[in-house]
Design an enzyme around this catalytic site. Sequence first.
Site, PDB file in Angstrom:
ATOM      1  N   GLU A  38       0.818  -1.212   0.000  1.00 23.80           N
ATOM      2  CA  GLU A  38       0.000   0.000   0.000  1.00 23.80           C
ATOM      3  C   GLU A  38       0.857   1.270   0.000  1.00 23.80           C
ATOM      4  O   GLU A  38       0.521   2.249  -0.674  1.00 23.80           O
ATOM      5  CB  GLU A  38      -0.953   0.000   1.200  1.00 23.80           C
ATOM      6  CG  GLU A  38      -2.054  -1.036   1.123  1.00 23.80           C
ATOM      7  CD  GLU A  38      -2.995  -0.838  -0.056  1.00 23.80           C
ATOM      8  OE1 GLU A  38      -3.086   0.303  -0.566  1.00 23.80           O
ATOM      9  OE2 GLU A  38      -3.617  -1.817  -0.480  1.00 23.80           O
ATOM     10  N   GLN A  43       0.764   7.101  -4.939  1.00 23.47           N
ATOM     11  CA  GLN A  43       1.359   7.947  -5.981  1.00 23.47           C
ATOM     12  C   GLN A  43       2.174   7.147  -7.002  1.00 23.47           C
ATOM     13  O   GLN A  43       3.058   7.703  -7.649  1.00 23.47           O
ATOM     14  CB  GLN A  43       2.266   9.023  -5.345  1.00 23.47           C
ATOM     15  CG  GLN A  43       1.623   9.857  -4.257  1.00 23.47           C
ATOM     16  CD  GLN A  43       0.572  10.798  -4.798  1.00 23.47           C
ATOM     17  OE1 GLN A  43       0.558  11.122  -5.970  1.00 23.47           O
ATOM     18  NE2 GLN A  43      -0.333  11.234  -3.932  1.00 23.47           N
TER      19      GLN A  43
END
Length: 350
Positions: A38, A43
Site C-alpha cells: 500500500e 502515488q
Amino acid sequence: MTKERHFTSLLLKWNKEENNRCMPWKNEKNPYRIWISEIILQQTRVQQGLAYYNRFIKRFPTVYAIANTEESEVFKLWEGLGYYSRCKNIILSARYISKELKGRFPETYEDILKLKGIGNYTASAIASFAYNLPYAVLDGNVFRVLSRVFGISIPIDSIEGKKTYEVLAQKLLDNKHPGIYNQSLMDFGATICKPQIPLCTACPMNKICFAFQNHQVDLLPVKQKKIIRKERWMYYLVIDYKNKFYVRKRINKDIWQNLFEFVLIERSKPAKLDHLRSGDLFHQMLNGTNYSLNAVSGLQTQLLTHLVIKGRFISLSFQAPFPIEGYSLVTKKQLQSLPFPKFITAYLKD
C-alpha cells in the site's frame, strides 16, 4: 432493492465471475506485506510498483529486516520510485514496530493509523485486508466509480466532497467481507471504470450508472484544484579527483531528503550555456582552483507533483583536492551503492 444494495450486489457478482486482475498482494493476509504494498502504491502506478514490491519483500521479508538495515540501503532499493518520504516513514514505522511493539503489527484501525505516513485510506486497506475489519477504502479508483454511478458532482478534493464520499463508501461496504469488497471496488475502477476510455458498454453497472445514463462519464469525478508547478533550476558539478567524486546527503526538509547529490548550484532562472562552458557559474565557488572542464550535459528535466526540476551536469576534473563544505569524496564503487534522485540517476545511466 435500494440502489446502494444493488451496487454492492453487482460489484461482488462481477468480482466473483469476471475479475481476473492478478497482483501478488491480492488475498494477502500478512499485514506487513499489505502495508509495504500500500505504501509503494501511493502515488505510483501498479505496473511500476510491482517490481519494487517484489524486490522489497525479497530483501526485507520481515519488519525486523528493515528496522535493522542502514537507511541508505533501504533508500537505494527505493531509488527511482519517488516520493521518498514514503521510504523514510517505512523505516521509522518498522523501527517502532520492531522495538516498541516487539515486531507485532498493529491490529486495530486506530493503532494502524498511528504509524508514520499512514492515512485513512491505508489504515482502512490494512484493517480490512489483514483483519477483515469493516472500514471502507477511498482511493482514486473508488472516488471515480462512486462519482459516476451515483452522480456526485461535489469536488473530490473538497472538504464537503471527502465527507460525502466517506459516508457513502461506508454505507456501501459489505460488512461481512470488507476486504473482498474493498479490493473488488478498486479492481473495478482500475479495469472497467477507468479514467480514460472506460468500458461502459460492458459494465455491469451501466443500467444504474448516473454518468452513463446522462452522458456525463467524461465530466465525473470533479476536482476543484489545479496543480501549478514551480520551476527550479539545478546545476550539478560532477567533480572527479583521482576517480573520486564530491557528494553530500540532502538532510534539509526539502525534495529528495536523505538522498545523495553532487555539488549543487541552484538558480531561480536558467543559466546561459556559454556561462556554464566558460565557468562563470562556478568560478567563485571553486576559488581559483585549477580544473579541466570535460563536458556539459544536455538539459535534464524531471516533473514532480508541484515542481518542474530542470538543469545540467558539468563534468570537471581536479588535479588537487579542494574541500567543499558539506561534501565528501567517494569512490566510483561507493557511488554505485548510494541512493540518488531520479534526476541524477538518469544522468549517471547516460
